[in-house]
Design a protein around this motif. Structure first.
Motif, PDB file in Angstrom:
ATOM      1  N   VAL A 147       0.866  -1.177   0.000  1.00  0.00           N
ATOM      2  CA  VAL A 147       0.000   0.000   0.000  1.00  0.00           C
ATOM      3  C   VAL A 147       0.904   1.229   0.000  1.00  0.00           C
ATOM      4  CG1 VAL A 147      -1.809   1.256   1.220  1.00  0.00           C
ATOM      5  CG2 VAL A 147      -1.805  -1.244   1.251  1.00  0.00           C
ATOM      6  N   LEU A 148       1.005   1.896  -1.144  1.00  0.00           N
ATOM      7  CA  LEU A 148       1.879   3.056  -1.264  1.00  0.00           C
ATOM      8  C   LEU A 148       1.237   4.333  -0.731  1.00  0.00           C
ATOM      9  CD1 LEU A 148       3.416   2.451  -4.821  1.00  0.00           C
ATOM     10  CD2 LEU A 148       4.311   1.770  -2.585  1.00  0.00           C
ATOM     11  N   GLY A 149      -0.093   4.339  -0.633  1.00  0.00           N
ATOM     12  CA  GLY A 149      -0.792   5.511  -0.121  1.00  0.00           C
ATOM     13  C   GLY A 149      -2.280   5.246  -0.070  1.00  0.00           C
ATOM     14  N   VAL A 150      -3.022   6.195   0.486  1.00  0.00           N
ATOM     15  CA  VAL A 150      -4.479   6.100   0.529  1.00  0.00           C
ATOM     16  C   VAL A 150      -5.057   7.372  -0.072  1.00  0.00           C
ATOM     17  CG1 VAL A 150      -4.633   4.514   2.464  1.00  0.00           C
ATOM     18  CG2 VAL A 150      -4.517   6.956   2.913  1.00  0.00           C
TER      19      VAL A 150
ATOM     20  N   ALA B  45     -10.689  15.035  -3.275  1.00  0.00           N
ATOM     21  CA  ALA B  45      -9.867  13.905  -2.853  1.00  0.00           C
ATOM     22  C   ALA B  45      -8.452  14.363  -2.513  1.00  0.00           C
ATOM     23  CB  ALA B  45      -9.838  12.854  -3.953  1.00  0.00           C
ATOM     24  N   ARG B  46      -7.811  13.587  -1.654  1.00  0.00           N
ATOM     25  CA  ARG B  46      -6.438  13.883  -1.235  1.00  0.00           C
ATOM     26  C   ARG B  46      -5.662  12.576  -1.171  1.00  0.00           C
ATOM     27  NH1 ARG B  46      -6.143  16.780   4.357  1.00  0.00           N
ATOM     28  NH2 ARG B  46      -7.127  18.404   3.095  1.00  0.00           N
ATOM     29  N   LEU B  47      -4.439  12.589  -1.684  1.00  0.00           N
ATOM     30  CA  LEU B  47      -3.576  11.415  -1.619  1.00  0.00           C
ATOM     31  C   LEU B  47      -2.644  11.546  -0.430  1.00  0.00           C
ATOM     32  CD1 LEU B  47      -2.390   8.781  -2.693  1.00  0.00           C
ATOM     33  CD2 LEU B  47      -0.953  10.123  -4.238  1.00  0.00           C
TER      34      LEU B  47
ATOM     35  N   HIS C 193       0.868  13.448  -7.002  1.00  0.00           N
ATOM     36  CA  HIS C 193      -0.155  14.464  -6.803  1.00  0.00           C
ATOM     37  C   HIS C 193      -1.342  14.139  -7.693  1.00  0.00           C
ATOM     38  CE1 HIS C 193       2.267  17.063  -4.282  1.00  0.00           C
ATOM     39  NE2 HIS C 193       3.234  17.077  -5.176  1.00  0.00           N
ATOM     40  N   LEU C 194      -2.538  14.394  -7.181  1.00  0.00           N
ATOM     41  CA  LEU C 194      -3.725  14.243  -8.011  1.00  0.00           C
ATOM     42  C   LEU C 194      -3.648  15.196  -9.195  1.00  0.00           C
ATOM     43  CD1 LEU C 194      -6.374  13.950  -5.193  1.00  0.00           C
ATOM     44  CD2 LEU C 194      -6.087  12.294  -7.018  1.00  0.00           C
ATOM     45  N   PRO C 195      -4.286  14.830 -10.325  1.00  0.00           N
ATOM     46  CA  PRO C 195      -4.234  15.711 -11.499  1.00  0.00           C
ATOM     47  C   PRO C 195      -4.688  17.122 -11.159  1.00  0.00           C
ATOM     48  CG  PRO C 195      -5.231  13.612 -12.070  1.00  0.00           C
ATOM     49  CD  PRO C 195      -5.053  13.610 -10.580  1.00  0.00           C
TER      50      PRO C 195
ATOM     51  N   ILE D 158     -13.261  12.416   6.905  1.00  0.00           N
ATOM     52  CA  ILE D 158     -13.012  11.594   5.718  1.00  0.00           C
ATOM     53  C   ILE D 158     -14.213  10.683   5.492  1.00  0.00           C
ATOM     54  CG2 ILE D 158     -11.540   9.807   4.722  1.00  0.00           C
ATOM     55  CD1 ILE D 158      -9.233  10.969   6.362  1.00  0.00           C
ATOM     56  N   ARG D 159     -14.820  10.758   4.320  1.00  0.00           N
ATOM     57  CA  ARG D 159     -16.004   9.947   4.035  1.00  0.00           C
ATOM     58  C   ARG D 159     -15.621   8.496   3.738  1.00  0.00           C
ATOM     59  NH1 ARG D 159     -19.976  13.252   0.078  1.00  0.00           N
ATOM     60  NH2 ARG D 159     -21.524  11.934   1.098  1.00  0.00           N
ATOM     61  N   ASN D 160     -14.591   8.307   2.935  1.00  0.00           N
ATOM     62  CA  ASN D 160     -14.086   6.961   2.670  1.00  0.00           C
ATOM     63  C   ASN D 160     -12.696   7.071   2.065  1.00  0.00           C
ATOM     64  OD1 ASN D 160     -15.124   7.929   0.115  1.00  0.00           O
ATOM     65  ND2 ASN D 160     -14.913   5.852  -0.665  1.00  0.00           N
ATOM     66  N   VAL D 161     -11.938   5.987   2.119  1.00  0.00           N
ATOM     67  CA  VAL D 161     -10.592   5.967   1.552  1.00  0.00           C
ATOM     68  C   VAL D 161     -10.476   4.793   0.589  1.00  0.00           C
ATOM     69  CG1 VAL D 161      -9.600   7.017   3.625  1.00  0.00           C
ATOM     70  CG2 VAL D 161      -9.545   4.540   3.362  1.00  0.00           C
ATOM     71  N   VAL D 162      -9.662   4.994  -0.440  1.00  0.00           N
ATOM     72  CA  VAL D 162      -9.370   3.964  -1.429  1.00  0.00           C
ATOM     73  C   VAL D 162      -7.857   3.751  -1.425  1.00  0.00           C
ATOM     74  CG1 VAL D 162      -9.467   3.322  -3.860  1.00  0.00           C
ATOM     75  CG2 VAL D 162     -11.355   4.612  -2.829  1.00  0.00           C
ATOM     76  N   PRO D 163      -7.359   2.596  -0.968  1.00  0.00           N
ATOM     77  CA  PRO D 163      -5.908   2.370  -0.947  1.00  0.00           C
ATOM     78  C   PRO D 163      -5.334   2.320  -2.356  1.00  0.00           C
ATOM     79  CG  PRO D 163      -7.071   0.802   0.455  1.00  0.00           C
ATOM     80  CD  PRO D 163      -8.108   1.485  -0.377  1.00  0.00           C
ATOM     81  N   TYR D 164      -4.145   2.914  -2.521  1.00  0.00           N
ATOM     82  CA  TYR D 164      -3.417   2.788  -3.784  1.00  0.00           C
ATOM     83  C   TYR D 164      -2.321   1.750  -3.590  1.00  0.00           C
ATOM     84  CZ  TYR D 164      -0.454   3.610  -7.789  1.00  0.00           C
ATOM     85  OH  TYR D 164       0.300   3.426  -8.931  1.00  0.00           O
ATOM     86  N   MET D 165      -2.458   0.613  -4.284  1.00  0.00           N
ATOM     87  CA  MET D 165      -1.521  -0.497  -4.160  1.00  0.00           C
ATOM     88  C   MET D 165      -0.868  -0.746  -5.518  1.00  0.00           C
ATOM     89  SD  MET D 165      -4.056  -2.971  -1.950  1.00  0.00           S
ATOM     90  CE  MET D 165      -2.810  -4.252  -1.717  1.00  0.00           C
TER      91      MET D 165
END
Length: 425
Positions: free
Chosen positions: A61-64, A75-77, A86-88, A375-382
């Motif tokens: 998991v590199l980030g959320v 959204a925030r990474l 960084h997000l676009p 935070i409403r929800n998080v999506v892991p970036y793997m």
């Protein structure tokens, strides 16, 4: 005093091969030590051996990616490793719908109004590349959607399932988009190879409301989405779409979950979703089977779908975890909300009054990921990520090679875009 002996290349390689998957910046630092270390790290053969050594390890998991509360939020990474991105940019405020196989699915802030006319984007955080998907074809049932959700996945995950998802980030992908109205469910699938959306697959189903805060789950050839069916009582269901057969079906969840939602059943759908119990779909790290998790009275319950002696599938409770024994005392002072799950590694993310925490139930390790709440929800970036260090075959001198490694390290740490900075394993 004589200088220390120069290490052989095979010894240097053995050192570099042991750098953790979730620390790509350390590999850049190691390459910047001197010319021999940079030569070994830049060799294409090293990249292949690094990939071979780590491909059986769990994807780190590199980030959320955090979706914040309120329409003004975006959204925030939040990185959980040395990886930076960084997000676009631009004027759009993004929401994250899904992330899988090294890709992230984004939608602009007006996503709650429906996918028609909204911008769906598939983004690669490693290179910064993004692809804006074409508009969804306008059909009468699409215009009447009351809720919807979507998932992104590698195209090789469908069919034979031969792809190991180690080096598929640049390959073809699919986006499964499901929407519902008062009496029907429709699914569209975008193919990057064809560059277009499929015709809809539809079936009749009344009173369904998709949970837009619950990320979809991929099990085998099927994607699954959490939803509610509310006629006289509230019932939790899982909507299943088989990508191979294009069949839509429903999976019932245990009845007792509906009893936990009784205090909020009379609230409007959106408000009920915000204050009621959150159910997240999960997958097992052992067999990749379907499961779900829910927090009730500060207790984390896990269930898994198993086949019985007669071959019929049913739900069995997998574990019960007291969060009060894991989280800091001040974090439990008001409430604990389950906001995310990392597939295949068994890591849960919970929001508390004291911030966002990750909980690894296998090791019992708890980490504070972010200080803010809301935070409403998080999506892991793997993803498996290996910095691209260039090649020593360009004829450049050792000093220039080390300077290039230092520059790549600076960009990696600062999170600045660089097309050649990082590459998929």
């Amino acid at each position: 005093m004589p200088p220390p002996p120069i290490l052989a290349d095979d010894v240097i390689e053995e050192v570099l091969l042991r750098i953790p998957l979730d620390d790509p910046a350390s590999l850049v630092r190691a390459a910047a030590v001197c010319k021999p270390w940079c030569r070994v790290a830049s060799d294409p053969g090293f990249r292949a051996r690094f990939r071979e050594r780590h491909h059986l390890a769990a994807t780190p998991v590199l980030g959320v990616l955090c979706n914040l509360s309120g329409r003004a939020g975006t959204a925030r990474l939040v990185t959980t490793s040395s990886f930076r991105a960084h997000l676009p940019g631009g004027r759009r405020h993004w929401r994250v719908l899904d992330s899988r196989h090294g890709r992230v699915l984004l939608v602009n802030l007006d996503w709650e109004l429906g996918p028609v006319g909204s911008t769906l984007v598939v983004w690669d955080p490693v290179t910064g590349d993004r692809l804006e998907l074409p508009e969804l074809p306008s059909h009468p049932e699409t215009l009447r959607w009351t809720s919807w959700n979507a998932a992104v996945l590698c195209a090789g995950a469908v069919g034979s399932g031969a792809c190991d998802h180690v080096d598929c980030r640049r390959g073809p992908f699919l986006v499964a988009l499901v929407g519902v109205n008062s009496d029907e469910v429709s699914v569209h699938v975008y193919s990057s190879e064809l560059g277009q959306w499929s015709l809809p697959t539809s079936c009749g189903q009344e009173h369904i409301d998709l949970d837009y805060l619950a990320r979809g789950s991929l099990v085998g050839n099927a994607v699954h989405f959490m939803c509610e069916i509310c006629i006289r009582t509230l019932r939790y269901e899982i909507l299943k779409y088989d990508l191979s057969t294009r069949e839509i079906s429903m999976i019932h969840l245990p009845y007792e979950l509906s009893l936990w939602a009784l205090p909020v059943i009379d609230l409007p759908l959106r408000r009920r979703r915000e204050v009621g119990p959150r159910i997240l779909l999960t997958t097992s790290a052992d067999d990749g089977g379907l499961g779900f998790a829910i927090v009730h009275d500060s207790i984390l319950y896990q269930w898994e779908r198993k086949a019985g002696p007669d071959g019929a599938f049913g739900w069995a409770q997998k574990s019960v975890t007291e969060l009060q024994t894991l989280l800091p005392a001040d974090a439990m002072s008001i409430s604990t909300e389950l906001v995310g799950f990392a597939d295949g590694v068994g890591i849960f993310f919970v929001e508390t009054v004291n911030g966002l925490f990750s909980i690894d139930l296998k090791s019992g390790q708890v980490k504070k990921v972010h200080n803010d709440s809301g935070i409403r929800n998080v999506v892991p970036y793997m993803s498996l990520c290996l910095p691209g260090l260039g090649s020593v075959s360009t004829g450049e001198g050792p000093g220039q090679l080390v300077l290039q490694a230092h520059e790549r390290h600076r960009l990696l740490v600062q999170g600045l875009p660089n097309q050649d900075l990082s590459e998929s394993l």
